[in-house]
Design an enzyme around this catalytic site. Structure first.
Site, PDB file in Angstrom:
ATOM      1  N   LYS A  22       0.827  -1.217   0.000  1.00 38.94           N
ATOM      2  CA  LYS A  22       0.000   0.000   0.000  1.00 38.94           C
ATOM      3  C   LYS A  22       0.857   1.261   0.000  1.00 38.94           C
ATOM      4  O   LYS A  22       0.639   2.182  -0.789  1.00 38.94           O
ATOM      5  CB  LYS A  22      -0.906   0.002   1.223  1.00 38.94           C
ATOM      6  CG  LYS A  22      -1.631   1.331   1.460  1.00 38.94           C
ATOM      7  CD  LYS A  22      -2.306   1.368   2.815  1.00 38.94           C
ATOM      8  CE  LYS A  22      -3.005   2.716   2.987  1.00 38.94           C
ATOM      9  NZ  LYS A  22      -2.356   3.619   3.901  1.00 38.94           N
ATOM     10  N   ASN A  23       1.825   1.338   0.915  1.00 38.05           N
ATOM     11  CA  ASN A  23       2.613   2.566   1.051  1.00 38.05           C
ATOM     12  C   ASN A  23       3.463   2.844  -0.186  1.00 38.05           C
ATOM     13  O   ASN A  23       3.727   3.997  -0.518  1.00 38.05           O
ATOM     14  CB  ASN A  23       3.491   2.500   2.298  1.00 38.05           C
ATOM     15  CG  ASN A  23       2.670   2.543   3.570  1.00 38.05           C
ATOM     16  OD1 ASN A  23       1.523   2.998   3.563  1.00 38.05           O
ATOM     17  ND2 ASN A  23       3.241   2.081   4.666  1.00 38.05           N
ATOM     18  N   ARG A  97      -5.016  10.679   2.572  1.00 35.95           N
ATOM     19  CA  ARG A  97      -3.693  11.151   2.989  1.00 35.95           C
ATOM     20  C   ARG A  97      -2.686  11.102   1.843  1.00 35.95           C
ATOM     21  O   ARG A  97      -1.858  11.989   1.664  1.00 35.95           O
ATOM     22  CB  ARG A  97      -3.203  10.285   4.159  1.00 35.95           C
ATOM     23  CG  ARG A  97      -1.820  10.667   4.683  1.00 35.95           C
ATOM     24  CD  ARG A  97      -1.874  11.757   5.678  1.00 35.95           C
ATOM     25  NE  ARG A  97      -0.555  12.218   6.099  1.00 35.95           N
ATOM     26  CZ  ARG A  97      -0.354  13.313   6.789  1.00 35.95           C
ATOM     27  NH1 ARG A  97      -1.363  14.048   7.170  1.00 35.95           N
ATOM     28  NH2 ARG A  97       0.867  13.679   7.133  1.00 35.95           N
ATOM     29  N   ASP A 121      -5.498   8.238   8.684  1.00 36.72           N
ATOM     30  CA  ASP A 121      -5.699   7.736  10.039  1.00 36.72           C
ATOM     31  C   ASP A 121      -5.578   8.844  11.074  1.00 36.72           C
ATOM     32  O   ASP A 121      -4.725   9.725  10.969  1.00 36.72           O
ATOM     33  CB  ASP A 121      -4.658   6.653  10.375  1.00 36.72           C
ATOM     34  CG  ASP A 121      -4.970   5.343   9.667  1.00 36.72           C
ATOM     35  OD1 ASP A 121      -6.149   5.111   9.373  1.00 36.72           O
ATOM     36  OD2 ASP A 121      -4.030   4.575   9.424  1.00 36.72           O
ATOM     37  N   ASP A 320       4.249   0.910  11.749  1.00 31.68           N
ATOM     38  CA  ASP A 320       2.987   0.309  11.330  1.00 31.68           C
ATOM     39  C   ASP A 320       2.768  -1.087  11.891  1.00 31.68           C
ATOM     40  O   ASP A 320       1.650  -1.613  11.827  1.00 31.68           O
ATOM     41  CB  ASP A 320       2.922   0.248   9.800  1.00 31.68           C
ATOM     42  CG  ASP A 320       2.579   1.589   9.178  1.00 31.68           C
ATOM     43  OD1 ASP A 320       2.142   2.490   9.917  1.00 31.68           O
ATOM     44  OD2 ASP A 320       2.747   1.746   7.960  1.00 31.68           O
ATOM     45  N   MET A 342       6.516   7.660  17.304  1.00 31.45           N
ATOM     46  CA  MET A 342       6.174   8.606  16.251  1.00 31.45           C
ATOM     47  C   MET A 342       4.780   9.212  16.366  1.00 31.45           C
ATOM     48  O   MET A 342       4.571  10.375  16.028  1.00 31.45           O
ATOM     49  CB  MET A 342       6.334   7.934  14.880  1.00 31.45           C
ATOM     50  CG  MET A 342       7.765   7.548  14.573  1.00 31.45           C
ATOM     51  SD  MET A 342       7.966   6.960  12.887  1.00 31.45           S
ATOM     52  CE  MET A 342       9.689   6.445  12.920  1.00 31.45           C
TER      53      MET A 342
END
Length: 436
Positions: A22-23, A97, A121, A320, A342
């Site tokens: 996905k990223n 995003r 998110d 993640d 983070m």
């Protein structure tokens, strides 16, 4: 709002192939804006965030052709910049995003871009400073409208290469700045750049398109600007977050699972971190086999003190997967401190696990101590709501291992990051019913 009804005490068995990352997809899809020539991309995951970005590219004038279930062809030779001023664009871009990474390519090729404050998110503060400070270093002028939460960026005289030290090794920030710099005049040097495999993939794709990038895989990138880029073909990596999720799920449910085509060479310390939780793995070529385990014991440090698992800039452990580590530890033997550095809101889902019977102390917004139950007490099924992608899958893993029935609401959050997750897990023996 959709929901999952999950029957617990699931024992899964079989093989599963991870989806495309996905990223990586969100970066790679934005990069098609850098050229008027055709770009073909394989292994695109059919998930909500990615499909919304493809829809947005189509709206702005990119010709999108679906070649198969996971393959698309993109041609960005007729971009309509006026669409950026439309209410429809502002609404669609604000819900995603990943739309922020359209800025770099549009700025590089057309000299201007704009975007509303993007969504995503709700896991804490996610500043965009790194993106815009980088653009300003390259010579662009940045404006932000407090009333409308609208960002605009323009380079009237074009972009010029320069030296910059990023104040944080932001993955999306690094990707955006690289995509802007590849067509800037002269040399750009980026220090403290993110160097995740997804950034490496983006850089290698642009090199095939004609970009001149050195230092790929390190935190120091040197980019010599070129006048134009050409088309290419690109295949995305398997999703490392999904692979880590499957490892944790196998341990929690005492299941025997083989993760196929995992690109182990690109996973960094992810397998090692789960091995520290006591999870056994066998590596066969590019496949990861997780045998069924009655129990697993968390390591301690050499002096016997409690293990700490913390996120870090790559090649450190990805943030993640901290939610997956946390839920997996609830049924381990031993104790672990999970330190989410983070994002300050990412651990708030632990109250749902506590309601299920887990022993967790939320020390503060960034730290949680998990005291493993060693399967002496099973989690119990409850009703809950998914707050974000990774927490949602963590709750799904907990529900699969729990006694009784669980219901997870707002599963659209899970769908944003995991492709056909209910169907794929049901094929392994899970009992997940999707309810609208």
């Amino acid at each position: 709002m959709g929901s999952f009804r999950i029957q617990g005490n699931a024992k899964l068995k079989g093989e599963i192939i991870p989806q495309g990352a996905k990223n990586e997809a969100l970066q790679i899809l934005c990069a098609v804006l850098l050229t008027e020539e055709t770009v073909t991309i394989h292994k695109i995951p059919n998930i909500r965030d990615v499909m919304k970005l493809i829809d947005l590219l189509d709206d702005i004038g990119v010709e999108v052709e679906k070649l198969g279930d996971e393959s698309y062809r993109f041609t960005a030779n007729n971009i309509d910049l006026k669409y950026l001023d439309s209410d429809e664009y502002k609404k669609k871009a604000a819900s995603l995003r990943g739309s922020v990474m359209m800025l770099g390519p549009l700025l590089a090729r057309f000299g201007k871009a704009s975007i509303p404050k993007p969504g995503g998110d709700k896991i804490g503060r996610r500043r965009l400073d790194t993106h815009f400070l980088g653009f300003k270093k390259l010579g662009a002028e940045f404006k932000y409208d407090n009333k409308t939460s609208h960002f605009s960026i323009e380079a009237k005289n074009g972009l010029t290469g320069t030296y910059m030290l990023l104040e944080e090794a932001s993955v999306t920030g690094t990707a955006n700045i690289i995509m802007a710099a590849v067509m800037a005049k002269g040399k750009t040097t980026i220090y403290n750049a993110a160097c995740e495999p997804y950034i490496q993939q983006l850089c290698r794709m642009m090199v095939r398109m004609g970009a001149n990038i050195h230092g790929i895989g390190s935190n120091l990138l040197t980019i010599e600007g070129v006048e134009r880029l050409s088309g290419t073909t690109h295949t995305m990596l398997p999703d490392m977050i999904e692979i880590g999720s499957f490892i944790g799920m196998a341990a929690m449910t005492q299941s025997e699972i083989t993760i196929k085509d995992a690109r182990i060479d690109q996973l960094g310390i992810i397998p090692e971190m789960f091995q520290k939780l006591g999870i056994k793995m066998e590596f066969h070529g590019d496949d990861i086999h997780i045998p069924a385990q009655d129990s697993y014991t968390i390591d301690t440090f050499i002096d016997g003190s409690i293990l700490t698992v913390a996120d870090a800039v790559w090649p450190g452990f990805t943030p993640d997967l901290l939610s997956i580590v946390l839920v997996t530890a609830t049924q381990a033997q031993g104790t672990v401190l999970v330190h989410q550095k983070m994002f300050e809101s990412r651990l708030f889902f632990v109250d749902k696990l506590i309601d299920m019977g887990a022993q967790i102390i939320l020390c503060d917004p960034h730290r949680a101590t998990v005291i493993g139950l060693d399967r002496k007490v099973n989690l119990r099924g409850i009703q809950m709501t998914s707050p974000d992608i990774r927490a949602g899958v963590s709750l799904l893993i907990a529900a699969l291992s729990a006694d009784g029935e669980s219901v997870i609401h707002n599963v659209e959050q899970i769908d944003r990051g995991y492709q056909y997750i209910d169907k794929r897990l049901n094929a392994l023996g899970a009992n997940i019913e999707r309810m609208d």
